[in-house]
Design a protein around this motif. Structure first.
Motif, PDB file in Angstrom:
ATOM      1  N   ILE A  15       0.760  -1.107   0.060  1.00 29.01           N
ATOM      2  CA  ILE A  15      -0.059   0.105  -0.159  1.00 29.01           C
ATOM      3  C   ILE A  15       0.807   1.230   0.043  1.00 29.01           C
ATOM      4  N   THR A  16       0.639   2.083  -0.927  1.00 29.74           N
ATOM      5  CA  THR A  16       1.494   3.386  -1.125  1.00 29.74           C
ATOM      6  C   THR A  16       0.808   4.525  -0.746  1.00 29.74           C
ATOM      7  N   LYS A  17      -0.561   4.506  -0.510  1.00 31.59           N
ATOM      8  CA  LYS A  17      -1.237   5.771  -0.062  1.00 31.59           C
ATOM      9  C   LYS A  17      -2.795   5.199   0.556  1.00 31.59           C
ATOM     10  N   LEU A  18      -2.863   6.173   1.657  1.00 35.72           N
ATOM     11  CA  LEU A  18      -4.234   5.859   2.309  1.00 35.72           C
ATOM     12  C   LEU A  18      -5.422   6.763   1.641  1.00 35.72           C
ATOM     13  N   PRO A  19      -6.468   6.143   1.733  1.00 37.26           N
ATOM     14  CA  PRO A  19      -7.702   7.274   0.748  1.00 37.26           C
ATOM     15  C   PRO A  19      -7.934   8.211   1.921  1.00 37.26           C
ATOM     16  N   ASP A  65       5.205  -2.841   7.244  1.00 36.81           N
ATOM     17  CA  ASP A  65       5.818  -3.456   6.177  1.00 36.81           C
ATOM     18  C   ASP A  65       4.912  -3.001   4.800  1.00 36.81           C
ATOM     19  N   ASN A  66       4.562  -1.455   4.903  1.00 37.36           N
ATOM     20  CA  ASN A  66       4.070  -1.211   3.296  1.00 37.36           C
ATOM     21  C   ASN A  66       4.919  -0.306   2.759  1.00 37.36           C
ATOM     22  N   ASN A  67       4.313   0.669   1.972  1.00 35.37           N
ATOM     23  CA  ASN A  67       5.158   1.556   1.139  1.00 35.37           C
ATOM     24  C   ASN A  67       4.558   3.208   1.480  1.00 35.37           C
ATOM     25  N   LEU A  68       4.137   3.443   2.511  1.00 38.87           N
ATOM     26  CA  LEU A  68       3.399   4.452   3.155  1.00 38.87           C
ATOM     27  C   LEU A  68       4.445   5.631   3.484  1.00 38.87           C
ATOM     28  N   HIS A  69       4.347   6.864   2.834  1.00 37.70           N
ATOM     29  CA  HIS A  69       5.135   8.175   3.375  1.00 37.70           C
ATOM     30  C   HIS A  69       4.255   9.062   3.894  1.00 37.70           C
ATOM     31  N   SER A  70       2.887   9.033   4.159  1.00 36.05           N
ATOM     32  CA  SER A  70       2.222  10.143   4.272  1.00 36.05           C
ATOM     33  C   SER A  70       0.801   9.713   4.750  1.00 36.05           C
ATOM     34  N   VAL A  71       0.031  10.490   5.304  1.00 34.11           N
ATOM     35  CA  VAL A  71      -1.274  10.161   5.928  1.00 34.11           C
ATOM     36  C   VAL A  71      -2.314  11.175   5.445  1.00 34.11           C
ATOM     37  N   PRO A  72      -3.688  10.930   5.311  1.00 35.27           N
ATOM     38  CA  PRO A  72      -4.669  11.878   4.680  1.00 35.27           C
ATOM     39  C   PRO A  72      -4.587  13.053   5.548  1.00 35.27           C
ATOM     40  N   GLN A  73      -4.944  14.304   4.936  1.00 31.45           N
ATOM     41  CA  GLN A  73      -5.081  15.396   5.495  1.00 31.45           C
ATOM     42  C   GLN A  73      -5.723  15.519   6.753  1.00 31.45           C
ATOM     43  N   PHE A  83       8.359   6.409   5.773  1.00 29.74           N
ATOM     44  CA  PHE A  83       8.350   7.698   6.455  1.00 29.74           C
ATOM     45  C   PHE A  83       9.545   8.350   6.735  1.00 29.74           C
ATOM     46  N   ASN A  84       9.986   9.637   6.478  1.00 31.00           N
ATOM     47  CA  ASN A  84      11.269  10.288   6.893  1.00 31.00           C
ATOM     48  C   ASN A  84      10.848  11.436   8.014  1.00 31.00           C
TER      49      ASN A  84
END
Length: 313
Positions: free
Chosen positions: A150-154, A170-178, A195-196
């Protein structure tokens, strides 16, 4: 598969289903029976409340699942489902669902029909995204989708007003919804993602007690955000941190000393959060057993299962 073993397994399954039907049982465990298809006779067990079908080889569910009108807890983990079973949309009363360890590529719009869901596990599937319809699950309290892509959350994730426990390790997330700050989370596991920095939305979640960000891409500590989260224990172990000073944050773990790990796991918190952190890796739902089988019966029914291996010599 050995034909003798197949015969034994088929009869064991039929016997268990017949017994459940005659006794109007509320729980039925058919884990690890090498089932290739869903037993249609199961649809006669109208009193079932929980059904376990994990560790089989089932590829789909029948379209008339609506006959199981009392079914609330379903475990389909470790099968061969390559798509989310559309027939589940007829189970509008379902509370817990485990579809982990199936090659399911997406949850589709069907998931939005299960508005009574409180617990959903889809670990180790083949998900690359979550559908917008997941925002319909306003009763969802626990959601786990470990080991996917998963790269992005709706954006609709912000509608999950009951969600307290979230693991997307263990996904490919780097941000969360606004508007993610609207979700009343207590425990978040974002280990092994991309995440950085700590998303500012997380700092605004006043209920958040535990935030796991191990093995991400932090090169420096996001000090302003950490200062704004004094009541959240943050795990930043195994990140490529390049520390230039000796600042100590009492709510942050960046080393692996035993004392710090025990503290981070929340031994001063309620037991539910501890259990959630340590017991859900397997994705197995715990259903309380109410079957009346004696210890002798359990021993006898396990003997044919062992023959799966004994008869292959």
């Amino acid at each position: 598969m050995n034909p003798v073993y197949d015969f034994i397994q088929r009869n064991r399954v039929l016997a268990k289903i017949e017994k459940a039907h005659c006794s109007k049982a509320r729980n039925l465990n058919l884990d690890d029976f090498d089932l290739e298809t869903f037993p249609e006779i199961l649809l006669n067990c109208h009193d079932l409340c929980s059904l376990r079908l994990s560790h089989n080889r089932i590829m789909d569910l029948p379209s008339d699942m609506f006959h199981l009108k009392n079914l609330q807890h379903v475990s389909l983990a470790y099968n061969n489902l390559d798509k989310f079973p559309e027939s589940l949309k007829h189970l509008s009363q379902i509370v817990t669902l485990n579809i982990s360890h199936n090659p399911i590529k997406d949850l589709t719009k069907v998931i939005g029909c299960l508005t009574t869901l409180e617990i959903l596990w889809c670990n180790s599937c083949c998900l690359i995204s979550l559908p917008e319809e997941i925002g319909n699950l306003t009763n969802l309290e626990t959601f786990g989708a470990r080991r996917n892509k998963i790269t992005k959350l709706p954006n609709t994730m912000s509608n999950l007003k009951s969600l307290r426990w979230l693991t997307l390790e263990d996904n490919n997330l780097h941000s969360v919804p606004q508007d993610f700050c609207k979700v009343p989370l207590v425990h978040i596991n974002f280990n092994r993602n991309n995440f950085n920095t700590i998303p500012p939305q997380l700092a605004k979640i006043k209920s958040l007690k535990y935030l796991h960000l191990q093995s991400n891409e932090f090169f420096s500590l996001p000090e302003p955000t950490i200062f704004s989260m004094p009541h959240t224990k943050i795990n930043l172990m195994h990140n490529p941190l390049q520390l230039t000073d000796n600042k100590i944050f009492t709510n942050v773990i960046i080393t692996n000393t035993e004392h710090e790990i025990l503290d981070l796991l929340g031994h001063d918190s309620d037991s539910s959060s501890d259990n959630w952190d340590t017991s859900m890796v397997s994705s197995d739902l715990n259903y309380s057993a109410t079957e009346s089988e004696s210890e002798d019966e359990e021993v006898l029914t396990d003997i044919p299962r062992l023959s799966k291996y004994l008869l292959n010599f």
